[in-house]
Design an enzyme around this catalytic site. Sequence first.
Site, PDB file in Angstrom:
ATOM      1  N   SER A 151       0.880  -1.190   0.000  1.00  0.00           N
ATOM      2  CA  SER A 151       0.000   0.000   0.000  1.00  0.00           C
ATOM      3  C   SER A 151       0.907   1.227   0.000  1.00  0.00           C
ATOM      4  CB  SER A 151      -0.843  -0.008   1.282  1.00  0.00           C
ATOM      5  OG  SER A 151      -1.304   1.294   1.593  1.00  0.00           O
ATOM      6  N   TYR A 164      -1.998  -0.979  10.214  1.00  0.00           N
ATOM      7  CA  TYR A 164      -2.056  -1.315   8.779  1.00  0.00           C
ATOM      8  C   TYR A 164      -0.764  -0.898   8.079  1.00  0.00           C
ATOM      9  CZ  TYR A 164      -4.095  -1.164   4.020  1.00  0.00           C
ATOM     10  OH  TYR A 164      -4.370  -1.343   2.688  1.00  0.00           O
TER      11      TYR A 164
HETATM   12  N1  LIG Z   1      -9.013  -0.193  -1.262  1.00  0.00           N
HETATM   13  C1  LIG Z   1      -7.907   0.506  -1.061  1.00  0.00           C
HETATM   14  O1  LIG Z   1      -7.924   1.745  -1.059  1.00  0.00           O
HETATM   15  C2  LIG Z   1      -6.590  -0.204  -0.847  1.00  0.00           C
HETATM   16  C3  LIG Z   1      -5.422   0.567  -0.857  1.00  0.00           C
HETATM   17  C4  LIG Z   1      -4.195  -0.058  -0.652  1.00  0.00           C
HETATM   18  C5  LIG Z   1      -4.146  -1.427  -0.454  1.00  0.00           C
HETATM   19  N2  LIG Z   1      -5.316  -2.131  -0.438  1.00  0.00           N
HETATM   20  C6  LIG Z   1      -5.198  -3.566  -0.191  1.00  0.00           C
HETATM   21  O2  LIG Z   1      -5.833  -4.283  -1.230  1.00  0.00           O
HETATM   22  C7  LIG Z   1      -6.244  -5.558  -0.736  1.00  0.00           C
HETATM   23  C8  LIG Z   1      -7.665  -5.818  -1.205  1.00  0.00           C
HETATM   24  O3  LIG Z   1      -8.503  -4.846  -0.622  1.00  0.00           O
HETATM   25  P1  LIG Z   1      -9.860  -4.315  -1.295  1.00  0.00           P
HETATM   26  O4  LIG Z   1      -9.788  -2.861  -1.321  1.00  0.00           O
HETATM   27  O5  LIG Z   1     -10.170  -5.074  -2.526  1.00  0.00           O
HETATM   28  O6  LIG Z   1     -10.891  -4.668  -0.115  1.00  0.00           O
HETATM   29  P2  LIG Z   1     -11.931  -5.849   0.053  1.00  0.00           P
HETATM   30  O7  LIG Z   1     -12.412  -5.734   1.457  1.00  0.00           O
HETATM   31  O8  LIG Z   1     -12.920  -5.837  -1.051  1.00  0.00           O
HETATM   32  O9  LIG Z   1     -11.022  -7.160  -0.133  1.00  0.00           O
HETATM   33  C9  LIG Z   1     -10.362  -7.821   0.893  1.00  0.00           C
HETATM   34  C10 LIG Z   1     -10.751  -9.292   0.792  1.00  0.00           C
HETATM   35  O10 LIG Z   1      -9.897 -10.060   1.644  1.00  0.00           O
HETATM   36  C11 LIG Z   1     -10.690 -11.074   2.216  1.00  0.00           C
HETATM   37  N3  LIG Z   1     -10.048 -11.574   3.429  1.00  0.00           N
HETATM   38  C12 LIG Z   1      -9.871 -10.927   4.623  1.00  0.00           C
HETATM   39  N4  LIG Z   1      -9.265 -11.749   5.500  1.00  0.00           N
HETATM   40  C13 LIG Z   1      -9.041 -12.922   4.845  1.00  0.00           C
HETATM   41  C14 LIG Z   1      -8.457 -14.154   5.225  1.00  0.00           C
HETATM   42  N5  LIG Z   1      -7.985 -14.328   6.466  1.00  0.00           N
HETATM   43  N6  LIG Z   1      -8.384 -15.159   4.300  1.00  0.00           N
HETATM   44  C15 LIG Z   1      -8.860 -14.998   3.041  1.00  0.00           C
HETATM   45  N7  LIG Z   1      -9.446 -13.826   2.633  1.00  0.00           N
HETATM   46  C16 LIG Z   1      -9.533 -12.820   3.531  1.00  0.00           C
HETATM   47  C17 LIG Z   1     -12.023 -10.391   2.510  1.00  0.00           C
HETATM   48  O11 LIG Z   1     -13.075 -11.327   2.729  1.00  0.00           O
HETATM   49  C18 LIG Z   1     -12.200  -9.542   1.245  1.00  0.00           C
HETATM   50  O12 LIG Z   1     -12.935 -10.223   0.245  1.00  0.00           O
HETATM   51  C19 LIG Z   1      -6.030  -5.521   0.768  1.00  0.00           C
HETATM   52  O13 LIG Z   1      -4.826  -6.185   1.103  1.00  0.00           O
HETATM   53  C20 LIG Z   1      -5.895  -4.047   1.063  1.00  0.00           C
HETATM   54  O14 LIG Z   1      -5.106  -3.798   2.205  1.00  0.00           O
HETATM   55  C21 LIG Z   1      -6.524  -1.566  -0.628  1.00  0.00           C
END
Ligand SMILES: NC(=O)c1ccc[n+]([C@@H]2O[C@H](COP(=O)([O-])OP(=O)(O)OC[C@H]3O[C@@H](n4cnc5c(N)ncnc54)[C@H](O)[C@@H]3O)[C@@H](O)[C@H]2O)c1
Length: 260
Positions: A151, A164
């Site tokens: 991130s 985080y």
């Molecule tokens: N959305 C943003 O702005 C952003 C920015 C930087 C990084 N990220 C990273 O991107 C990744 C995806 O996030 P997103 O935005 O698509 O959110 P999201 O909540 O849609 O996706 C996260 C997914 O991870 C799954 N998950 C959580 N714990 C788990 C586990 N123990 N085993 C298996 N699956 C699990 C959840 O059920 C969910 O479907 C994350 O790692 C997040 O930190 C997101």
Amino acid sequence: MSAQAFLESRFGLGGSVFLVTGGAGGIGFAAARAAAQAGAVAVINDLDPERTEQAAATLRDEGLEATAAPFSVTDPDAVRAGIARILDRHGRIDSLFSNAGNQNRKAFLDYRPDEWASLWKTHVDGAFNLCQAVLPSMVERRGGRIVLMSSISAFGSRGTISAYATAKGGLAAMTRALAVEYGPLGIACNAIAPGYVATGFTTAMQGNEAFQRYIESDVPARRWGTPEDIAGVAVFLAGPASGFINGQVIPVDGGLLATL
Ligand SMILES: NC(=O)c1ccc[n+]([C@@H]2O[C@H](COP(=O)([O-])OP(=O)(O)OC[C@H]3O[C@@H](n4cnc5c(N)ncnc54)[C@H](O)[C@@H]3O)[C@@H](O)[C@H]2O)c1
């Protein structure tokens, strides 16, 4: 060579197996769809079996190849068993996109130890469990791609995300460590560092007017990222065109980190 043949040979994933964790929604689902559209079999992992199967079924309804592999990335035994089942079914895992993540925003002094640990456990231990389970088969084949999900918070921070940001910084270091250790064996490990992406992860921020103004004034792109903005980079890092990139943490943030 035709443009189509060039694109397929450099950017296609034809005949490969692409595993994405946390892939039932958000960025992971967009990456699964993009990888399958590029020719891969997308193997979708997430926590809830029904939701995971539904995500794979949605892609199959679109004429794409996708299967479901539900397990929690935090459970080393479940990860090992899940990866063994995928290898049995598909024969190989060419690329792993370790994308599953959680969030818990609060002031640093308000974190209980178990809350702090939960972020580390999902992001860092989750990636550790997956890489330990997937790497032996990649080492055996002398090839494979690992993409970790970091991130922009690994580079810069805001209030209320210390747990985080610490975990995402850990993943950036892990990316370099795996690249150095496994590069000589034909395996590349890179990470994506997204800026603000409109998914379920950021619902509260999307509904906050002050934050919306910040996005429109401080992000050079003047908008939220979309899951597709990130998915294309995941496909690139899994494909032939990125074959000489290793150990990099690549910001995909609409220019935010470039801003003073
Ligand atoms: N959305 C943003 O702005 C952003 C920015 C930087 C990084 N990220 C990273 O991107 C990744 C995806 O996030 P997103 O935005 O698509 O959110 P999201 O909540 O849609 O996706 C996260 C997914 O991870 C799954 N998950 C959580 N714990 C788990 C586990 N123990 N085993 C298996 N699956 C699990 C959840 O059920 C969910 O479907 C994350 O790692 C997040 O930190 C997101």
